[in-house]
Design an enzyme around this catalytic site. Structure first.
Site, mmCIF file in Angstrom:
data_model
loop_
_atom_site.group_PDB
_atom_site.id
_atom_site.type_symbol
_atom_site.label_atom_id
_atom_site.label_comp_id
_atom_site.label_asym_id
_atom_site.label_seq_id
_atom_site.Cartn_x
_atom_site.Cartn_y
_atom_site.Cartn_z
ATOM 1 N N GLY D 27 0.839 -1.181 0.000
ATOM 2 C CA GLY D 27 0.000 0.000 0.000
ATOM 3 C C GLY D 27 0.875 1.232 0.000
ATOM 4 N N ASN D 28 0.312 2.337 -0.436
ATOM 5 C CA ASN D 28 1.072 3.576 -0.395
ATOM 6 C C ASN D 28 0.114 4.754 -0.397
ATOM 7 O OD1 ASN D 28 0.609 4.057 -3.409
ATOM 8 N ND2 ASN D 28 1.857 2.205 -3.467
ATOM 9 N N SER D 44 9.437 2.703 -1.529
ATOM 10 C CA SER D 44 8.991 1.396 -2.014
ATOM 11 C C SER D 44 9.438 0.272 -1.085
ATOM 12 C CB SER D 44 9.581 1.170 -3.416
ATOM 13 O OG SER D 44 9.170 -0.064 -3.945
ATOM 14 N N GLY D 45 8.496 -0.610 -0.745
ATOM 15 C CA GLY D 45 8.840 -1.883 -0.106
ATOM 16 C C GLY D 45 9.456 -1.795 1.274
ATOM 17 N N SER D 73 7.805 4.833 -3.962
ATOM 18 C CA SER D 73 6.865 3.774 -4.344
ATOM 19 C C SER D 73 6.936 3.515 -5.843
ATOM 20 C CB SER D 73 5.445 4.193 -3.968
ATOM 21 O OG SER D 73 4.516 3.342 -4.596
ATOM 22 N N SER D 74 6.914 2.242 -6.229
ATOM 23 C CA SER D 74 6.958 1.931 -7.660
ATOM 24 C C SER D 74 5.719 2.452 -8.377
ATOM 25 C CB SER D 74 7.119 0.422 -7.872
ATOM 26 O OG SER D 74 6.130 -0.281 -7.159
ATOM 27 N N ASP D 75 4.670 2.786 -7.627
ATOM 28 C CA ASP D 75 3.460 3.347 -8.232
ATOM 29 C C ASP D 75 3.516 4.868 -8.378
ATOM 30 O OD1 ASP D 75 2.097 0.838 -8.437
ATOM 31 O OD2 ASP D 75 1.763 0.902 -6.285
ATOM 32 N N HIS D 94 -3.204 3.875 -2.608
ATOM 33 C CA HIS D 94 -3.339 2.595 -3.312
ATOM 34 C C HIS D 94 -3.153 1.479 -2.312
ATOM 35 C CE1 HIS D 94 -3.063 -0.674 -6.045
ATOM 36 N NE2 HIS D 94 -1.782 -0.855 -5.877
ATOM 37 N N HIS D 96 -4.045 -3.088 -1.696
ATOM 38 C CA HIS D 96 -4.573 -4.350 -2.223
ATOM 39 C C HIS D 96 -5.600 -4.896 -1.228
ATOM 40 C CE1 HIS D 96 -1.665 -5.313 -5.636
ATOM 41 N NE2 HIS D 96 -1.253 -4.145 -5.166
ATOM 42 N N ASP D 119 -23.202 7.774 1.292
ATOM 43 C CA ASP D 119 -22.612 8.785 2.173
ATOM 44 C C ASP D 119 -21.259 9.283 1.658
ATOM 45 O OD1 ASP D 119 -24.588 9.008 4.127
ATOM 46 O OD2 ASP D 119 -23.795 7.370 5.337
ATOM 47 N N HIS D 170 -6.245 -5.563 -10.959
ATOM 48 C CA HIS D 170 -5.246 -5.019 -10.067
ATOM 49 C C HIS D 170 -5.847 -4.688 -8.691
ATOM 50 C CE1 HIS D 170 -1.587 -2.072 -9.742
ATOM 51 N NE2 HIS D 170 -1.884 -2.614 -8.606
ATOM 52 N N TYR D 228 -24.621 16.613 8.544
ATOM 53 C CA TYR D 228 -24.013 15.555 9.364
ATOM 54 C C TYR D 228 -22.759 16.109 10.010
ATOM 55 C CZ TYR D 228 -21.872 11.089 10.636
ATOM 56 O OH TYR D 228 -21.291 10.050 11.325
#
Lengths: 244, 244, 244, 244
Positions: D27-28, D44-45, D73-75, D94, D96, D119, D170, D228
């Site tokens: 995740g990132n 990354s990682g 991050s590789s993304d 991002h 998974h 909502d 993905h 709200y």
């Protein structure tokens, strides 16, 4: 009286929430002293965090309270029947664990689909018939015990080889040589019910394991030729004798 | 002997319950010293909370215990076969993690449906044939190793590119360059099995990923052109060499 | 004012995240002082970790804020309708607990499939009709209360015997004699929705429990002949009076 | 440089494992300083437990690293495209997360089935087309950003009104006015994907909510008429402006 057994039954009850097997107070464990013919059971409806070993209730094999200030579990008559009819068991567990209950509600046995099952249960975990109106209206909890016994007799299942049942429209009861082993079996039942549910959804084909796999895995952990664990025949919360 | 490897194997075993991959004692990790031709494995049926690094058992590549006072994991002959037949692997894991077991019970490979899968497994995770009665009755755990090897040979799958298998009616084995990487792969398998189960229930259409997506994601994390993580080719618990 | 009730409502609100019934701030509990005709409710959109008993808002039965510096829950008009229309209830809970919401989204009542359900809900938990465009555009939260009341009247369900509803396309509301009992009922609803979902997937046959089982389990825990727990008629978070 | 934003991005990254949205390092989160035209992203990682605020990488809107010793991050190229094409967003996430990934693998949008969805998301969360072989083999992460932008343009979806997407095969990307709000949206997406999965299994009928319910719930929490929470238009991690 029976202070050691009370502690053992208390400890076994306290494992139920730790193993994610109960919501609120919906579970009970008992254990028996076969020599004295007395069993010890959790009081009814007491929060686990308030429970003490000294709260455990002592009951005889007629289902009468022998010692204890609180009401015993409302399922006490079921335990009484099982201790009388299954003379080799030393502990009993009842829970409403969700995966096992789902099979009980659907009226489907938990099928033997893999080695996780075969390590503990020597065949499908049976589901009882639903109780009749008369059986529910009078002596309901006693009749719950009787329908369990009837299920094993009619289906020819050995309650030591398959130490678990689903009561139709209700939920699981499990048992074992000790209260602790009965709790172990309650957890295994919940885990295999979860696995089996997903396997059944993935394929409606018959994926039951063959008898020889049941033999191998069950006797790898049970009986005189067991070789799993450190002291084999006594290991892992299973009956010691050869059940075949 | 092999004190560092024992610690490493102990640590890898202790990660299994932390990663929610085992119930009770149902899992084992081993690691090998290729130069000495010896591997270290968890003892059979010992509670994780009681386990110590010094409890680890040392076994040679014939499957004989070289050091240790307890019985090794009953699955030791399976590990022995895999270390002999898959000469590049350094660690092996076996669990009964529930999502992977559900696919093993259903007899369905864990399909490559997305990048979460492709990052670690270069194609479907295969499921073995069921063992025959003869294979189960004699040398069962050794035959479990053999059916795994047969699965990879017959299906033409590279065990380094797909470091996991489902043994039919049983459950997952995974491996890797180190015990720690094998545990990582065991967790990835469980996570993708869960994702794939739900994706398969949502659609029965063929939703397998194309080969070029497998290539991209697998080689983004593996091999000489990897660019994920901080030291690329060595990062994230995967084999270092180019597997293509 | 109403400091004791504020503490009680605060405590009941804080149980929601502990029982895994809310994500972020998506839930609210209120409790009423029937003599004063005032109820106490959680403020809108405040993180549970920031909440204090003194933050609770006091509201009258016209839905007007009587005391409090923050905005009350945006669902306050729904609570107001329910307190006016269901005069015997003492606490109300709204959550977006995921299993109950799934049934609300699907528009399917949570059916009475077993004793876990029958112990608390004397029949299916109904699902309301979807609100119309006019009902949503004006006085939405008040109309949410009205559609709940309409559901119970049209289906002839006693809100004390079945202290829960699913609002179509929205989620669950539950109630009880006290805020704490309403929270208890919210958890039971979530648990039986989970069990029922899996039972329904296992079999599409009609597996509803018979009326006599509902009678037995409901009255085992409720009413003058209750025998579950330590003080029976008052035990386990249920209404005291005979509902039949 | 950008120490405050680094802290904010670090904090947002650390919420991902706490909200059960990531396994391992999958995740990132990034956040942008629009005045300076620079964004901050996780390296990354790197294990979450090893991460420090000072590890965050500063990147410009051409995707070039401006400050930082580790690989971003590789993304990162995906984030770069989104910041350039969606000029009003301040943070991107991002993950998974398993329920959202299941829909991405099945190629099915997360449908608007209830108020929990309405909502936060003003309509279905769209799923992109699968990337082509050419798009995957060259500039893969940049093309991932481009296919997201294309999805919103072609389907006429406003990325502020629906701050989430599923990239086919993905997984999910979400965004928001701040990194923290993007994390909030990532959690909402995961929760509604879980609810919707179960609702879809319960009924294959069309159970999408009507437009007027979307209007009511979305604008109850967003825009100038929101009511709200305690400070309405700014509350609950949503964009402030009226999106209609």
């Amino acid at each position: 009286m029976l202070e050691k057994l009370k502690q053992e039954v208390y400890d076994a009850n306290m494992r139920l929430p730790k193993l994610d097997l109960v919501t609120f107070t919906w579970g009970n464990v008992s254990g028996i002293d076969r020599e004295k013919g007395l069993f010890v059971i959790k009081p009814s409806g007491v929060d686990y965090e308030d429970l003490k070993p000294s709260d455990m209730i002592v009951v005889n094999l007629k289902g009468e309270v022998v010692e204890g200030n609180m009401n015993p579990s409302s399922d006490t008559p079921t335990h009484t029947v099982l201790y009388n009819e299954f003379p080799e068991i030393g502990g009993i567990v009842h829970t409403h664990s969700p995966w096992a209950v789902s099979f009980a509600e659907a009226g489907i046995p938990v099928p033997a689909l893999g080695t996780t099952h075969a390590d503990t249960f020597y065949g499908d975990v049976p589901v009882s018939e639903a109780l009749t109106q008369a059986e529910i209206e009078n002596d309901y909890e006693e009749n719950t015990g009787k329908v369990i016994v009837k299920t094993f007799k009619e289906q020819g299942v050995d309650p030591e080889a398959v130490p678990a049942v689903l009561v139709r429209q209700h939920g699981p009861f499990t048992w074992g040589a000790t209260p602790d082993k009965a709790v172990y079996n309650a957890k295994v039942l919940e885990v295999v019910a979860e696995m089996d549910y997903h396997a059944l959804q993935l394929t409606r084909n018959n994926s039951a394991v063959p008898q020889f796999l049941l033999d191998k895995h069950y006797y790898r952990k049970h009986g005189k030729n067991a070789y799993y664990g450190q002291n084999n025949a006594q290991s892992q919360g299973h009956a010691k004798k050869e059940v075949r």
